[in-house]
Design an enzyme around this catalytic site. Structure first.
Site, PDB file in Angstrom:
ATOM      1  N   LEU A  35      60.824  51.957  -9.956  1.00 54.96           N
ATOM      2  CA  LEU A  35      61.031  52.821  -8.796  1.00 54.96           C
ATOM      3  C   LEU A  35      62.526  52.968  -8.554  1.00 54.96           C
ATOM      4  CD1 LEU A  35      58.471  51.454  -6.151  1.00 54.96           C
ATOM      5  CD2 LEU A  35      58.404  53.701  -7.243  1.00 54.96           C
ATOM      6  N   HIS A  36      63.030  54.223  -8.567  1.00 56.55           N
ATOM      7  CA  HIS A  36      64.451  54.391  -8.269  1.00 56.55           C
ATOM      8  C   HIS A  36      64.795  55.740  -7.655  1.00 56.55           C
ATOM      9  CE1 HIS A  36      64.421  56.708 -12.005  1.00 56.55           C
ATOM     10  NE2 HIS A  36      65.576  57.218 -11.640  1.00 56.55           N
ATOM     11  N   ARG A  37      63.913  56.733  -7.739  1.00 57.90           N
ATOM     12  CA  ARG A  37      64.278  58.072  -7.261  1.00 57.90           C
ATOM     13  C   ARG A  37      64.423  58.077  -5.743  1.00 57.90           C
ATOM     14  NH1 ARG A  37      64.728  62.101 -10.673  1.00 57.90           N
ATOM     15  NH2 ARG A  37      63.934  61.781 -12.783  1.00 57.90           N
TER      16      ARG A  37
END
Length: 367
Positions: free
Chosen positions: A203-205
């Site tokens: 998860l990074h956006r």
């Protein structure tokens, strides 16, 4: 022939390495420029070491900032370098701010411009990367598409046939070149993991981690998936504090960020991958690992049509239903055409047989 190859952020390193190697194998003079858009020394050094990527010839050190600030800093630092080096060609990869910034400088300075990963489209204009992709393609001379669907996007937008080249996926070149080394790493053993007994999450956006309500919903859904298959989440620095603030459901294990080889080993050994990363969608397709994309759209639809990827969006119930379905009935491995580890060679052939800025009419002159 002098060619500048630009890398700005970690996803760029895997994309530029096969292009550099192939150009040098054919006798081109290459100059590697690192803009410094991403520059965490610990993460940077491990990626360069894992990939066998030589130190950059020029490091611009632009650092972080708003989109406008970062893009402007890259342009201001790159312009005098282009004037000094007088390259015949500049190669940019991907869709980060450095990609667009260096493309704009090149288009105005005069060298030919090549965009690797041209034609990818999500149709989601809320994504800064979509703006970067479309604008970079518009001003490029060589449009190097990873798959036929990307080439179709470019033709539909009015680009000339002689600009568009379907060359395959450079990310898969790097993946295949390092897969055996990755599998030999001790990353799974060091984390106490067994092959196909865990799921992997990334998860990074900003759309997923910046809004506490959306992130809480994603973690809730992931917690329910973890009841069927324990999950491992290498924590991206961008998401770490926000995840800690919300709390991690049972069954999800947080681990430190992984280098390239360790992360490939984690993907290859996973029973399922849940991600919001475009590159991971491609790598899991090449590896034949079921993938659930935690987004409403993707600029890589070929991974859905011809790969192992399923779009689940950000609704927790849909995420759980999609993941449980894939765990029960994994899709058969499918790999798109030309994702064969030789995209870099095709790119070098196109660029080196296309002439120089001084001796060839620019495709942009005909638009």
């Amino acid at each position: 022939m002098r060619i500048i190859c630009v890398a700005g952020a970690r996803p760029n390193y895997m994309k530029i390495k096969p292009v550099l190697d192939a150009l040098e194998a054919r006798g081109a003079e290459t100059v590697l420029v690192h803009t410094g858009q991403h520059y965490d020394p610990a993460m940077n050094d491990v990626f360069f070491r894992d990939l066998g990527l030589r130190p950059p010839d020029h490091f611009l050190g632009v650092g972080s900032g708003s989109h406008a600030t970062q893009t402007g800093r890259v342009m201001a630092a790159f312009e005098p370098l282009v004037d000094e080096l007088a390259p015949d060609l500049v190669v940019v990869v991907g869709d980060v701010n450095s990609t667009l910034a260096c493309a704009l400088v090149t288009a105005k300075a005069g060298p030919l411009l090549a965009h690797v990963e041209a034609g990818l489209r999500s149709r989601d204009w809320s994504m800064p990367e979509e703006v970067n992709r479309v604008a970079t393609d518009r001003i490029s001379d060589y449009l190097l598409a990873p798959s036929e669907d990307a080439a179709e996007n470019l033709r539909a937008e009015g680009h000339h046939d002689d600009q568009v080249h379907v060359v395959g996926n450079v990310m898969i070149d790097t993946l295949f070149a390092n897969l055996e080394r990755a599998k030999e790493s001790r990353s799974l053993a060091e984390l106490g993991l067994e092959t196909e007994e865990y799921g992997l999450v990334t998860l990074h956006r900003p759309a997923n981690v910046d809004d506490p309500g959306i992130l809480a919903g994603l973690l809730k859904g992931l917690g329910e998936v973890a009841a069927h298959c324990p999950l491992v989440l290498p924590v991206h620095p961008r998401a770490a504090e926000r995840i800690d603030a919300i709390g991690v459901p049972g069954g999800i294990r947080l681990v430190p960020p992984a280098g390239y080889l360790d992360f490939i080993a984690l993907q290859a050994g996973a029973r399922i991958v849940l991600t919001d990363s475009g590159g991971v969608q491609e790598e899991t397709t090449a590896l034949g690992v079921p993938c659930v994309t935690l987004r409403d759209n993707t600029e890589r639809p070929i991974t859905v049509e011809q790969g192992t990827n399923v779009l689940a969006g950000r609704d927790p119930e849909r995420i759980v239903a999609t993941a449980v379905g894939l765990l029960a009935a994994p899709p058969p491995p499918r790999r798109p055409e030309l994702w064969d580890g030789r995209a870099g060679e095709r790119i070098a052939r196109v660029l080196l047989e296309g002439g120089t800025a001084a001796g060839r009419p620019r495709p942009t002159d005909r638009r």
